[in-house]
Design a protein around this motif. Structure first.
Motif, PDB file in Angstrom:
ATOM      1  N   ALA A   6       0.714  -1.216   0.025  1.00  0.00           N
ATOM      2  CA  ALA A   6       0.019  -0.093   0.152  1.00  0.00           C
ATOM      3  C   ALA A   6       0.887   1.072   0.075  1.00  0.00           C
ATOM      4  O   ALA A   6       0.639   2.408  -0.640  1.00  0.00           O
ATOM      5  CB  ALA A   6      -0.837   0.021   1.294  1.00  0.00           C
ATOM      6  N   SER A   7       2.076   1.422   0.664  1.00  0.00           N
ATOM      7  CA  SER A   7       2.880   2.460   0.840  1.00  0.00           C
ATOM      8  C   SER A   7       3.650   2.370  -0.613  1.00  0.00           C
ATOM      9  O   SER A   7       3.602   3.619  -0.947  1.00  0.00           O
ATOM     10  CB  SER A   7       4.015   2.278   1.697  1.00  0.00           C
ATOM     11  OG  SER A   7       3.269   2.170   2.942  1.00  0.00           O
ATOM     12  N   LEU A   8       3.778   1.337  -1.108  1.00  0.00           N
ATOM     13  CA  LEU A   8       4.418   1.547  -2.509  1.00  0.00           C
ATOM     14  C   LEU A   8       3.566   2.081  -3.486  1.00  0.00           C
ATOM     15  O   LEU A   8       3.974   3.031  -4.342  1.00  0.00           O
ATOM     16  CB  LEU A   8       5.091   0.178  -2.971  1.00  0.00           C
ATOM     17  CG  LEU A   8       5.992  -0.318  -2.217  1.00  0.00           C
ATOM     18  CD1 LEU A   8       6.522  -1.864  -2.756  1.00  0.00           C
ATOM     19  CD2 LEU A   8       7.636   0.614  -2.316  1.00  0.00           C
ATOM     20  N   VAL A   9       2.122   1.631  -3.572  1.00  0.00           N
ATOM     21  CA  VAL A   9       1.274   2.360  -4.521  1.00  0.00           C
ATOM     22  C   VAL A   9       1.089   3.691  -3.949  1.00  0.00           C
ATOM     23  O   VAL A   9       0.917   4.584  -5.317  1.00  0.00           O
ATOM     24  CB  VAL A   9      -0.095   1.489  -4.147  1.00  0.00           C
ATOM     25  CG1 VAL A   9      -1.226   2.249  -4.961  1.00  0.00           C
ATOM     26  CG2 VAL A   9      -0.029   0.118  -4.749  1.00  0.00           C
ATOM     27  N   GLY A  10       1.140   4.111  -2.767  1.00  0.00           N
ATOM     28  CA  GLY A  10       1.070   5.598  -2.538  1.00  0.00           C
ATOM     29  C   GLY A  10       2.342   6.334  -3.005  1.00  0.00           C
ATOM     30  O   GLY A  10       1.977   7.251  -3.628  1.00  0.00           O
ATOM     31  N   PHE A  11       3.329   5.740  -3.046  1.00  0.00           N
ATOM     32  CA  PHE A  11       4.475   6.349  -3.474  1.00  0.00           C
ATOM     33  C   PHE A  11       4.380   6.577  -5.328  1.00  0.00           C
ATOM     34  O   PHE A  11       4.880   7.766  -5.615  1.00  0.00           O
ATOM     35  CB  PHE A  11       5.867   5.826  -3.266  1.00  0.00           C
ATOM     36  CG  PHE A  11       6.423   5.997  -2.002  1.00  0.00           C
ATOM     37  CD1 PHE A  11       6.598   7.536  -1.540  1.00  0.00           C
ATOM     38  CD2 PHE A  11       6.449   4.928  -0.967  1.00  0.00           C
ATOM     39  CE1 PHE A  11       7.299   7.771  -0.333  1.00  0.00           C
ATOM     40  CE2 PHE A  11       7.003   5.372   0.097  1.00  0.00           C
ATOM     41  CZ  PHE A  11       7.542   6.738   0.486  1.00  0.00           C
ATOM     42  N   VAL A  12       3.903   5.477  -5.931  1.00  0.00           N
ATOM     43  CA  VAL A  12       3.647   5.645  -7.111  1.00  0.00           C
ATOM     44  C   VAL A  12       2.646   6.772  -7.599  1.00  0.00           C
ATOM     45  O   VAL A  12       2.521   7.645  -8.393  1.00  0.00           O
ATOM     46  CB  VAL A  12       3.153   4.492  -8.159  1.00  0.00           C
ATOM     47  CG1 VAL A  12       2.970   4.613  -9.364  1.00  0.00           C
ATOM     48  CG2 VAL A  12       4.263   3.572  -7.896  1.00  0.00           C
TER      49      VAL A  12
END
Length: 88
Positions: A6-12
């Motif tokens: 979820a954090s990686l998706v948020g960074f994208v």
């Protein structure tokens, strides 16, 4: 805290919004579909991240960000349609 999906998706999503703003600032002639589409994608990805790691003020912000992007896309589509009707 390690980065989860979820954090990686948020960074994208963050990269999309920053990229759209840079595009708007640096480009002499922006394509509204690229600008607003990228902003909408960024808002959607950040919303996914915020649904997992809830931060209500940021979630509300992304809702407004998405609504503005959708409004921009609709406005661009209407302008495109009007130009096509004038110039067959």
């Amino acid at each position: 805290m390690p980065l989860d999906w979820a954090s990686l998706v948020g960074f994208v999503g963050t990269a999309c919004i920053i990229g759209a703003y840079a595009y708007l600032t640096l480009s002499d002639a922006t394509n509204p579909y690229v600008l607003h589409g990228t902003n909408l994608t960024g808002a959607a990805l950040l919303t996914v991240s915020l649904l997992v790691h809830t931060n209500w003020p940021s979630l509300v912000l992304e809702g407004f960000w998405a609504a503005i992007a959708i409004t921009g896309l609709v406005k661009a589509a209407r302008a495109h349609k009007a130009r096509k009707e004038v110039m067959p």
